[in-house]
Write an enzyme that holds these catalytic residues in place. Structure first.
Site, PDB file in Angstrom:
ATOM      1  N   ARG A 101       0.895  -1.153   0.041  1.00  0.00           N
ATOM      2  CA  ARG A 101       0.063   0.129   0.063  1.00  0.00           C
ATOM      3  C   ARG A 101       1.268   1.009  -0.201  1.00  0.00           C
ATOM      4  O   ARG A 101       2.120   1.178   0.925  1.00  0.00           O
ATOM      5  CB  ARG A 101      -0.854  -0.089   1.688  1.00  0.00           C
ATOM      6  CG  ARG A 101      -1.763   1.115   1.224  1.00  0.00           C
ATOM      7  CD  ARG A 101      -2.710   1.221   2.144  1.00  0.00           C
ATOM      8  NE  ARG A 101      -2.154   2.014   3.641  1.00  0.00           N
ATOM      9  CZ  ARG A 101      -2.370   2.406   4.927  1.00  0.00           C
ATOM     10  NH1 ARG A 101      -4.092   1.600   5.133  1.00  0.00           N
ATOM     11  NH2 ARG A 101      -1.344   2.747   5.234  1.00  0.00           N
ATOM     12  N   CYS A 103      -0.612   5.598   0.580  1.00  0.00           N
ATOM     13  CA  CYS A 103      -1.213   6.116   1.118  1.00  0.00           C
ATOM     14  C   CYS A 103      -0.386   7.823   1.699  1.00  0.00           C
ATOM     15  O   CYS A 103       0.523   7.740   2.116  1.00  0.00           O
ATOM     16  CB  CYS A 103      -1.676   5.553   2.944  1.00  0.00           C
ATOM     17  SG  CYS A 103      -3.159   6.953   3.243  1.00  0.00           S
TER      18      CYS A 103
END
Length: 127
Positions: A101, A103
């Site tokens: 991920r 972010c």
């Protein structure tokens, strides 16, 4: 390449698809917290919006024969980095396989959204 669409997620509001599959991988366009039944963002807080985004992603994945467990990578955009902890609390309930991920906080998101998530997943129907 295959294109996937479901009425259980918001319609594309521009010249793009909900998802495209190629080479066994599925690429989802970013999802914001539009409730597809209402055609607008209803939740006003980061938790409610993150929940709706995850529901939208799950619906598109399902249309392609995939699930949240097939997600390899997410890219997450937050309107306010201060929402990071609350966002994570909802996110981790849905992405239990802990995909890779990124972010980041951004200046603005479409329709005044508080978060947006785009996904790359394995796609059985995309081979």
């Amino acid at each position: 390449m295959k294109t996937f669409h479901t009425d259980d997620a918001p319609k594309a509001v521009g010249p793009y698809s909900q998802a495209k599959a190629a080479g066994g991988m599925l690429y989802l366009s970013g999802q914001i917290a539009i409730n597809p039944a209402a055609g607008k963002i209803e939740a006003q807080d980061i938790e409610g919006q993150t929940e709706q985004v995850c529901k939208n992603i799950a619906a598109v994945l399902k249309a392609a024969g995939a699930s949240m467990a097939d997600v390899v990578k997410t890219t997450c955009f937050l309107a306010e980095i201060a929402d990071f902890g609350k966002f994570n609390a909802v996110y981790e309930k849905h992405f239990t396989e802990k995909p890779a991920r990124s972010c980041v906080a951004v200046k603005d998101l479409p329709a005044g959204a508080l978060c947006e998530i785009e996904v790359i997943a394995e796609c059985p129907k995309g081979k």
